[in-house]
Design a protein around this motif. Structure first.
Motif, PDB file in Angstrom:
ATOM      1  N   PRO A 273       0.835  -1.209   0.000  1.00 55.97           N
ATOM      2  CA  PRO A 273       0.000   0.000   0.000  1.00 55.97           C
ATOM      3  C   PRO A 273       0.868   1.257   0.000  1.00 55.97           C
ATOM      4  O   PRO A 273       1.958   1.274   0.573  1.00 55.97           O
ATOM      5  CB  PRO A 273      -0.801  -0.123   1.301  1.00 55.97           C
ATOM      6  CG  PRO A 273      -0.796  -1.580   1.622  1.00 55.97           C
ATOM      7  CD  PRO A 273       0.516  -2.107   1.126  1.00 55.97           C
ATOM      8  N   ASP A 274       0.365   2.309  -0.638  1.00 59.10           N
ATOM      9  CA  ASP A 274       1.123   3.559  -0.733  1.00 59.10           C
ATOM     10  C   ASP A 274       1.453   4.098   0.659  1.00 59.10           C
ATOM     11  O   ASP A 274       0.592   4.172   1.531  1.00 59.10           O
ATOM     12  CB  ASP A 274       0.297   4.602  -1.502  1.00 59.10           C
ATOM     13  CG  ASP A 274       1.079   5.885  -1.717  1.00 59.10           C
ATOM     14  OD1 ASP A 274       2.238   5.807  -2.141  1.00 59.10           O
ATOM     15  OD2 ASP A 274       0.515   6.965  -1.447  1.00 59.10           O
ATOM     16  N   GLY A 275       2.709   4.453   0.853  1.00 60.22           N
ATOM     17  CA  GLY A 275       3.135   5.031   2.124  1.00 60.22           C
ATOM     18  C   GLY A 275       3.611   4.032   3.157  1.00 60.22           C
ATOM     19  O   GLY A 275       4.041   4.434   4.242  1.00 60.22           O
ATOM     20  N   THR A 276       3.577   2.728   2.847  1.00 52.33           N
ATOM     21  CA  THR A 276       3.968   1.715   3.826  1.00 52.33           C
ATOM     22  C   THR A 276       5.415   1.905   4.281  1.00 52.33           C
ATOM     23  O   THR A 276       5.724   1.844   5.482  1.00 52.33           O
ATOM     24  CB  THR A 276       3.789   0.296   3.250  1.00 52.33           C
ATOM     25  OG1 THR A 276       2.423   0.098   2.909  1.00 52.33           O
ATOM     26  CG2 THR A 276       4.205  -0.756   4.278  1.00 52.33           C
ATOM     27  N   ARG A 277       6.312   2.110   3.327  1.00 53.40           N
ATOM     28  CA  ARG A 277       7.731   2.263   3.671  1.00 53.40           C
ATOM     29  C   ARG A 277       7.954   3.507   4.536  1.00 53.40           C
ATOM     30  O   ARG A 277       8.758   3.493   5.469  1.00 53.40           O
ATOM     31  CB  ARG A 277       8.588   2.327   2.404  1.00 53.40           C
ATOM     32  CG  ARG A 277       8.653   1.008   1.651  1.00 53.40           C
ATOM     33  CD  ARG A 277       9.485   1.126   0.385  1.00 53.40           C
ATOM     34  NE  ARG A 277       9.688  -0.166  -0.256  1.00 53.40           N
ATOM     35  CZ  ARG A 277       8.830  -0.745  -1.076  1.00 53.40           C
ATOM     36  NH1 ARG A 277       7.690  -0.128  -1.371  1.00 53.40           N
ATOM     37  NH2 ARG A 277       9.080  -1.924  -1.610  1.00 53.40           N
ATOM     38  N   SER A 278       7.242   4.570   4.221  1.00 57.01           N
ATOM     39  CA  SER A 278       7.373   5.796   5.012  1.00 57.01           C
ATOM     40  C   SER A 278       6.866   5.590   6.438  1.00 57.01           C
ATOM     41  O   SER A 278       7.506   6.015   7.404  1.00 57.01           O
ATOM     42  CB  SER A 278       6.597   6.947   4.352  1.00 57.01           C
ATOM     43  OG  SER A 278       7.155   7.268   3.106  1.00 57.01           O
ATOM     44  N   VAL A 279       5.719   4.941   6.575  1.00 54.15           N
ATOM     45  CA  VAL A 279       5.164   4.683   7.913  1.00 54.15           C
ATOM     46  C   VAL A 279       6.110   3.793   8.707  1.00 54.15           C
ATOM     47  O   VAL A 279       6.287   3.969   9.922  1.00 54.15           O
ATOM     48  CB  VAL A 279       3.756   4.044   7.803  1.00 54.15           C
ATOM     49  CG1 VAL A 279       3.244   3.642   9.186  1.00 54.15           C
ATOM     50  CG2 VAL A 279       2.782   5.006   7.155  1.00 54.15           C
ATOM     51  N   ALA A 280       6.745   2.828   8.033  1.00 48.21           N
ATOM     52  CA  ALA A 280       7.696   1.945   8.716  1.00 48.21           C
ATOM     53  C   ALA A 280       8.880   2.731   9.272  1.00 48.21           C
ATOM     54  O   ALA A 280       9.257   2.577  10.438  1.00 48.21           O
ATOM     55  CB  ALA A 280       8.179   0.853   7.759  1.00 48.21           C
ATOM     56  N   VAL A 281       9.470   3.584   8.428  1.00 49.29           N
ATOM     57  CA  VAL A 281      10.622   4.388   8.856  1.00 49.29           C
ATOM     58  C   VAL A 281      10.224   5.315   9.993  1.00 49.29           C
ATOM     59  O   VAL A 281      10.947   5.459  10.992  1.00 49.29           O
ATOM     60  CB  VAL A 281      11.188   5.189   7.667  1.00 49.29           C
ATOM     61  CG1 VAL A 281      12.223   6.209   8.145  1.00 49.29           C
ATOM     62  CG2 VAL A 281      11.821   4.243   6.650  1.00 49.29           C
ATOM     63  N   VAL A 282       9.055   5.940   9.869  1.00 49.10           N
ATOM     64  CA  VAL A 282       8.585   6.880  10.887  1.00 49.10           C
ATOM     65  C   VAL A 282       8.302   6.165  12.214  1.00 49.10           C
ATOM     66  O   VAL A 282       8.680   6.642  13.283  1.00 49.10           O
ATOM     67  CB  VAL A 282       7.319   7.610  10.376  1.00 49.10           C
ATOM     68  CG1 VAL A 282       6.597   8.314  11.508  1.00 49.10           C
ATOM     69  CG2 VAL A 282       7.677   8.605   9.293  1.00 49.10           C
ATOM     70  N   SER A 283       7.641   5.017  12.146  1.00 49.54           N
ATOM     71  CA  SER A 283       7.234   4.336  13.383  1.00 49.54           C
ATOM     72  C   SER A 283       8.413   3.768  14.151  1.00 49.54           C
ATOM     73  O   SER A 283       8.393   3.716  15.388  1.00 49.54           O
ATOM     74  CB  SER A 283       6.247   3.208  13.057  1.00 49.54           C
ATOM     75  OG  SER A 283       6.879   2.194  12.303  1.00 49.54           O
TER      76      SER A 283
END
Length: 320
Positions: A273-283
């Protein structure tokens, strides 16, 4: 002649900033090694930690068109998504990790370390990491901005709720210290954007990447002050804390990736899903340094914060 020399030195400095931004993936892990072997100063550098953090927040927020991000973020669906993600990161996660630590019968010291990690907001430079790695930046921007606005309130509340008497200062004092760092950094970013303008910031974004890199390296100085002596005095403890820090960071990132894979499989999608990698790095990459700067000095916590820099500074290499 003096004027020409000054212009030449400024030009070299700007080139160095651009070079630092380009080579951040190498400089950050190398900085951890150099900081580890620096001589102890007797906490001489610790008082500058809040100021470095405020500047880091400011440089990270310069990436944002804060007004535009807020306008996008308050759209009903995105607002609901962002609030849910923020509450999961700042409220649900601390409660779950603290409960797991109790069930695992970890001692109070380890439960305290895990809780301070869990209540910390994502570090502002995760925006820079996502841009640098080519991940979707808008969701990272919205989550980082929202969680950093909420953190001075949610962090002290959850800390006192879960740790009780183990919190060494009052909830109000802790909230004010966190707010001074985070809101001070955001205010500085707003003033800088007003003065420089978005066009200038976008044109010279490489220099701001370099500033972020150098500030992250500068933060290593107070964090690693005296750490080498503690490591040599208790190597197994240091190794265990490094393992815990790495497991918390990359464990969070891996869980988001697995969740994205599961979601894609259930919906028969071939990509995440779009943004998964970003959410992973952020979390995974939390600003534990906030509590290092805001709480009274504690050797075990200082060692854990130092160990936690390892997965943060390795993220651009691993995630890239």
């Amino acid at each position: 002649m003096k004027t020409n020399a000054m212009v030449l030195n400024i030009a070299r400095l700007l080139k160095f900033l651009e070079w630092s931004g380009v080579h951040a993936r190498t400089l950050l892990p190398l900085g951890v090694i150099v900081a580890f072997f620096m001589p102890e100063s007797g906490t001489f550098f610790k008082p500058v930690a809040p100021y470095i953090l405020a500047l880091l927040v400011s440089v990270a927020m310069l990436r944002l068109d804060i007004v535009a991000v807020l306008k996008d973020a308050v759209q009903p669906r995105r607002l609901f998504r962002n609030i849910c993600l923020a509450l999961v990161l700042l409220v649900v996660t601390p409660y779950c990790l603290h409960s797991i630590a109790i069930v695992a019968d970890l001692n109070e010291s380890l439960r305290t370390l895990i809780t301070w990690y869990a209540v910390s907001p994502p570090i502002g430079t995760t925006i820079w990491m996502c841009v640098f790695l080519g991940f979707s930046a808008p969701i990272a921007m919205e989550i980082v901005l929202l969680t950093n606005l909420l953190a001075p309130f949610t962090g002290p509340f959850m800390g006192e709720l879960l740790l009780g008497a183990a919190v060494p200062i009052s909830m109000m004092t802790l909230s004010l210290r966190l707010g001074a760092i985070l809101f001070g950094g955001i205010l500085l970013a707003v003033l800088a954007k007003w003065w420089l303008g978005n066009e200038t910031i976008n044109t010279y974004r490489g220099r701001f990447d370099g500033m972020a890199t150098l500030l992250m390296l500068a933060f290593l100085v107070p964090v690693f002050d005296g750490v080498s002596a503690m490591v040599f005095a208790a190597p197994l403890l240091a190794l265990g804390l490094a393992g815990l820090a790495t497991a918390l960071n990359f464990g969070h990132q891996a869980s988001i990736f697995l969740g994205g894979r599961l979601f894609a499989a259930l919906h028969r999608q071939s990509s995440l899903p779009d943004g998964t990698r970003s959410v992973a790095v952020v979390s995974g990459n939390r600003n534990l340094g906030l509590y290092f700067a805001a709480l009274p000095a504690d050797p075990l916590f200082s060692l854990f914060v130092a160990a936690y820099q390892i997965p943060i500074y390795l993220t651009p290499m691993v995630a890239g």
